[in-house]
Write a protein that holds these residues in place. Structure first.
Motif, short mmCIF file in Angstrom:
data_model
loop_
_atom_site.label_atom_id
_atom_site.label_comp_id
_atom_site.label_asym_id
_atom_site.label_seq_id
_atom_site.Cartn_x
_atom_site.Cartn_y
_atom_site.Cartn_z
N SER A 1 -4.30 -8.81 -4.63
CA SER A 1 -5.09 -7.69 -5.13
C SER A 1 -5.38 -6.69 -4.02
CB SER A 1 -6.39 -8.26 -5.72
OG SER A 1 -7.31 -7.26 -5.96
N ASP A 2 -5.76 -7.19 -2.84
CA ASP A 2 -6.05 -6.29 -1.72
C ASP A 2 -4.79 -5.57 -1.26
OD1 ASP A 2 -8.64 -7.06 -1.86
OD2 ASP A 2 -8.57 -8.44 -0.15
N ALA A 3 -3.69 -6.32 -1.16
CA ALA A 3 -2.44 -5.71 -0.71
C ALA A 3 -2.01 -4.61 -1.68
CB ALA A 3 -1.34 -6.77 -0.61
N TRP A 4 -2.25 -4.86 -2.97
CA TRP A 4 -1.86 -3.86 -3.98
C TRP A 4 -2.72 -2.60 -3.87
CZ3 TRP A 4 2.11 -2.39 -6.43
CH2 TRP A 4 2.04 -1.64 -7.62
N SER A 5 -4.03 -2.80 -3.69
CA SER A 5 -4.92 -1.65 -3.53
C SER A 5 -4.50 -0.82 -2.33
CB SER A 5 -6.37 -2.11 -3.30
OG SER A 5 -6.97 -2.43 -4.52
N GLN A 6 -4.21 -1.51 -1.24
CA GLN A 6 -3.83 -0.82 -0.02
C GLN A 6 -2.49 -0.09 -0.21
OE1 GLN A 6 -4.32 -3.57 3.10
NE2 GLN A 6 -4.91 -2.02 4.62
N ALA A 7 -1.55 -0.79 -0.84
CA ALA A 7 -0.23 -0.18 -1.07
C ALA A 7 -0.36 1.05 -1.96
CB ALA A 7 0.71 -1.20 -1.71
N LEU A 8 -1.23 0.97 -2.97
CA LEU A 8 -1.43 2.12 -3.86
C LEU A 8 -2.03 3.29 -3.10
CD1 LEU A 8 -2.80 0.92 -7.31
CD2 LEU A 8 -0.53 1.71 -6.70
N ARG A 9 -3.02 2.99 -2.26
CA ARG A 9 -3.65 4.08 -1.49
C ARG A 9 -2.67 4.70 -0.52
NH1 ARG A 9 -8.01 0.62 -0.73
NH2 ARG A 9 -9.32 0.63 -2.59
N HIS A 10 -1.85 3.86 0.12
CA HIS A 10 -0.82 4.40 1.01
C HIS A 10 0.16 5.25 0.23
CE1 HIS A 10 -1.38 1.24 4.38
NE2 HIS A 10 -2.10 2.33 4.57
#
Lengths: 239, 239
Positions: free
Chosen positions: A223-232
């Motif tokens: 979930s965190d990796a996805w949030s970060q990837a989306l923001r990037h």
């Protein structure tokens, strides 16, 4: 509410459900909405439910009681095909709705309920059905390899973008988890823990039947990796 | 249906609407749902509408007729504050609903309608309101810097992840376009072209009022880049 999603991929079936139920905003509880039956190598069946909890539990109880009391004739465990299984679920839904629909309506209560039925019976293909409150049902095909019930809108965009029937099982698992993650973040009526079931094609045996708790480190990392990837991804968009 | 989204950022206001309307599945049409009024440096007001088209058009017509026929007393162009503007829209909504709600109900038709009101009047702050069918309204605050009307669920996850009140205007524009893009891909009742309006804080003058057609190369590039970025992000996820 509820959110459940099922994939029918070439490599097999994936089902994911949440566990939150609510009668109004002030009566929130946790109930299992995923049910599985397995005779390894012979048949593996999984169902997830949404809607009126008394209705869907009554349907599940009818199906289970038939197994427990009969000599296995005309039950989930003797049905010759997955299509027959879906039909049995639809018939049980019709019986339960026939018993309660009118009295629920008199009290202005909602009898809506849906059940997703996934599984494989030896000699057949893996199949995924959605049974409606009227007892009728549809089946996932190669054009749309996923089905959803409950709060389906938040988690649909990610599925539309990444899932095809050729998606490997491991990616399918990630896709349903991220679809659920988007829903969890945007809608309070869907909540942890989650129930995940995976049925590889041709095995008639679940490879994964797992409860994912809120503190599950793998799910949080995803979930965190996805949030970060989306923001990037967002910050890299052209203006 | 419809999807409209509004942002109230520190740097100003952003509004985006689609243009699709449908009465049932077989009667789809294109109608402008965004309306703007501007006296550069004095006031700039934009509204987007969702719900029963006859209702929202009647509200817009009432507001416009008041401007065209009165000597500018008690109209959008003379209202001293944005709060007063929102109140006028709510009052017009109440009058229109009062006239049609009952006859619509007799025909089992839906009178539901919502209007988002954004703008700034000289001497005041930029403000963003959502007017309900009952004529009452809410205002976006720093806790939730966006409002949505219509088919809001598909496009909510991206907003929840990337928009805060500190988001720059240029990023706000990208965020609403991507939120719309997710909705367009997942729901047929929302359709191109789009209407985009941007009002930088303190200027009382729109910096952008633009129709984005289906073949718009910038929007397609953004949409494609986002799809690709999402797929990349997805394939980079841990198993």
């Amino acid at each position: 509410m509820t959110y459940c999603v099922g994939l029918k991929l070439n490599e097999g079936l994936v089902l994911l459900s949440d566990t939150r139920t609510n009668a109004g905003l002030d009566n929130v509880a946790r109930f299992r909405k995923m049910f599985t039956w397995e005779e390894p190598g012979e048949r593996a069946i999984a169902m997830v439910t949404a809607g009126n909890l008394a209705i869907t539990q009554a349907v599940m109880n009818r199906l289970q009681e038939a197994i427990d009391t009969s000599d296995a004739e005309g039950t989930l465990l003797s049905a010759p095909t997955m299509h027959k299984v879906a039909q049995m679920v639809g018939d049980a839904m019709q019986q339960v709705q026939g018993k309660y629909h009118q009295t629920l309506e008199q009290r202005n209560e909602n009898s809506a309920a849906t059940i997703m039925v996934a599984g494989q019976v030896k000699g057949g293909q893996p199949r995924l059905f959605l049974v409606y409150a009227a007892g009728n049902y549809i089946e996932a095909t190669e054009d749309t390899p996923y089905l959803q019930i409950g709060e389906h809108k938040y988690g649909k965009p990610i599925l539309d973008r990444v899932v095809t029937q050729d998606t490997p099982l491991s990616d399918g698992i990630k896709a349903v988890l991220l679809s659920m993650d988007s829903t969890l973040r945007s809608n309070l009526s869907v909540g942890m823990p989650l129930d995940l079931t995976v049925l590889p094609a041709g095995q008639c045996q679940f490879s994964i039947r797992r409860r994912i708790e809120a503190e599950d480190s793998h799910f949080r990392a995803l979930s965190d990796a996805w949030s970060q990837a989306l923001r990037h991804a967002f910050s890299d968009m052209p203006d």
